[in-house]
Design an enzyme around this catalytic site. Structure first.
Site, short mmCIF file in Angstrom:
data_model
loop_
_atom_site.label_atom_id
_atom_site.label_comp_id
_atom_site.label_asym_id
_atom_site.label_seq_id
_atom_site.Cartn_x
_atom_site.Cartn_y
_atom_site.Cartn_z
N SER A 12 0.82 -1.21 0.00
CA SER A 12 0.00 0.00 0.00
C SER A 12 0.86 1.27 0.00
O SER A 12 0.81 2.07 -0.93
CB SER A 12 -0.92 -0.01 1.22
OG SER A 12 -1.59 -1.24 1.31
N ARG A 37 7.55 -12.44 -8.70
CA ARG A 37 6.80 -11.19 -8.55
C ARG A 37 7.22 -10.19 -9.63
O ARG A 37 6.39 -9.45 -10.16
CB ARG A 37 7.04 -10.56 -7.16
CG ARG A 37 6.51 -11.37 -6.00
CD ARG A 37 5.00 -11.42 -5.95
NE ARG A 37 4.41 -10.14 -5.60
CZ ARG A 37 3.14 -9.82 -5.85
NH1 ARG A 37 2.35 -10.66 -6.47
NH2 ARG A 37 2.67 -8.64 -5.49
N ALA A 132 -3.60 4.25 2.76
CA ALA A 132 -3.72 3.66 1.42
C ALA A 132 -4.01 2.18 1.58
O ALA A 132 -3.67 1.57 2.59
CB ALA A 132 -2.43 3.86 0.64
N ARG A 134 -4.25 -1.65 -0.86
CA ARG A 134 -4.01 -2.29 -2.16
C ARG A 134 -5.31 -2.98 -2.59
O ARG A 134 -5.75 -3.91 -1.91
CB ARG A 134 -2.88 -3.31 -1.96
CG ARG A 134 -2.28 -3.80 -3.22
CD ARG A 134 -1.04 -4.59 -2.92
NE ARG A 134 -1.14 -5.37 -1.68
CZ ARG A 134 -0.30 -6.32 -1.34
NH1 ARG A 134 0.71 -6.60 -2.11
NH2 ARG A 134 -0.46 -6.99 -0.22
N LYS A 185 1.93 8.06 18.40
CA LYS A 185 1.10 7.21 17.53
C LYS A 185 0.99 5.82 18.13
O LYS A 185 -0.07 5.20 18.10
CB LYS A 185 1.75 7.18 16.14
CG LYS A 185 1.08 6.30 15.10
CD LYS A 185 0.19 7.10 14.16
CE LYS A 185 -0.71 6.26 13.27
NZ LYS A 185 -0.01 5.43 12.33
#
Ligand code: NAD
Ligand code: KPL
Length: 306
Positions: A12, A37, A132, A134, A185
């Site tokens: 992502s 890949r 984001a 995928r 965070k």
């Protein structure tokens, strides 16, 4: 000549960064897991599809595998925290003497492991609020616009390549307090994510469990003070309540990992917090119990507990 951005991990965040850097005309090379890949990526046209505000853009980005020989001067490490140390170990022979590594991993612990593996490289830590996911291989959806803080706990001087980020439209800021950002965070993630898994709820569902959230925040406050991170604890409870409200309709990243049967980053979040508490002899009974419950929950679903 412009320095190439090697981006390890076409997941992502890696795809999001690679696509934005490449579309700004900067040299980018994706480092993929293996030859299989790479073949699949090339069969797809060696293009990343970036979906932003519903519109898709096809961005050509060249790719290679770790075993390629070209030296690496700048590496954006965009894998999960649990893969970071091994990923860098694979690339050690290729790192040039003045290499810079940008570490996008959430939580804490993986950054030190990487720095120990590559002691001569400059390690720049990042903390990002961008989101984001995928949608399918080589296709990433830019779901949440945010911000990325970058910093180097060992060297406050900003790197020259921040202009590349500016030119690519990647919102960022260099900070001397990157550890405070990462701890903050981590504390937010410890107060929210495990409870959403255990109560099987969206972030907003935690509004039904105010005492549990408040107790965790108070222990996290104490832990941050013990770890020399008092600034990361400022108004933590209010911030946690604000995030729960602002993201009420969302499932936390850990909840999504568990639902989709993926390994979580528990060891770099709650696991790191509990280990730090032990090291500093700081009593955190509720966080420890939360970790035990979470580990049991993961084990019962056949998921990794580390
Ligand atoms: P991801 O799982 O989507 O992508 C990671 C990619 O790295 C995968 O494609 C994986 O195959 C690849 N990879 C792992 N080891 C590799 C290796 N040795 N060689 C080549 N490729 C390798 O993960 P992500 O969501 O992009 O998250 C990356 C980090 O960023 C995590 O620590 C996450 O918590 C953090 N983060 C993610 C988001 C987000 O919105 N996705 C937001 C903020 C922070
Ligand atoms: O970062 C998050 C996550 O889901 O990982 C938030 C939204 C802050 C919840 O902890």
């Amino acid at each position: 000549m412009a320095v190439t951005w090697h981006v390890l991990g076409a997941g992502s965040l890696g795809s999001l960064w690679a696509a934005r850097l490449a579309r700004a005309g900067l040299p980018v090379k994706l480092v993929l897991r293996n030859a299989e890949r790479l073949t699949a990526y090339e069969a797809n046209g060696a293009v990343i599809t970036l979906v932003e505000h519903g519109a898709e853009q096809h961005v050509p980005v060249s790719a290679q595998i770790a075993e390629s020989v070209e030296p690496i001067e700048r590496l954006l490490l965009a894998c999960k925290a649990y893969d970071a140390e091994q990923a860098v170990a694979n690339l050690l022979p290729r790192l040039s003497p003045n290499a810079e590594l940008i570490l996008l991993q959430n939580g804490l612990g993986s950054q030190d492991a990487v720095a120990a593996k590559a002691p001569h490289a400059r390690c720049i830590f990042a903390s990002s609020t961008e989101g984001a996911f995928r949608e399918q291989d080589w296709r990433v959806v830019f779901a949440g616009h945010g911000f990325t803080w970058l910093g180097d706990p060992r060297n406050a001087a900003p790197p020259s390549w921040l202009t590349d980020l500016h030119d690519s439209g990647i919102p960022h800021e260099w900070t001397p307090d990157i550890l405070t950002r990462l701890w903050r965070k981590l504390a937010l993630n410890c107060a929210i994510n495990p409870l959403t898994v255990l109560h099987d709820c969206r972030n907003g569902g935690l509004q039904q469990h105010p005492c549990e959230v408040a107790t965790l925040c108070s222990e996290l406050d104490e832990l941050l003070a013990c770890c020399g991170q008092p600034a990361a604890a400022l108004d933590l409870h209010s911030e946690v309540q604000r995030v729960i409200q602002a993201t009420a309709a969302n499932y936390s990243s850990m909840h999504q990992d568990v639902t989709q049967g993926r390994r979580t980053e528990i060891s770099y979040l709650l696991g790191y917090a509990c280990a730090a508490a032990t090291r500093h002899r700081c009593a955190v009974p509720h966080l420890s119990q939360l970790q035990e419950r979470l580990v049991q929950h993961l084990a019962a679903r056949g998921l990794r507990t580390d």
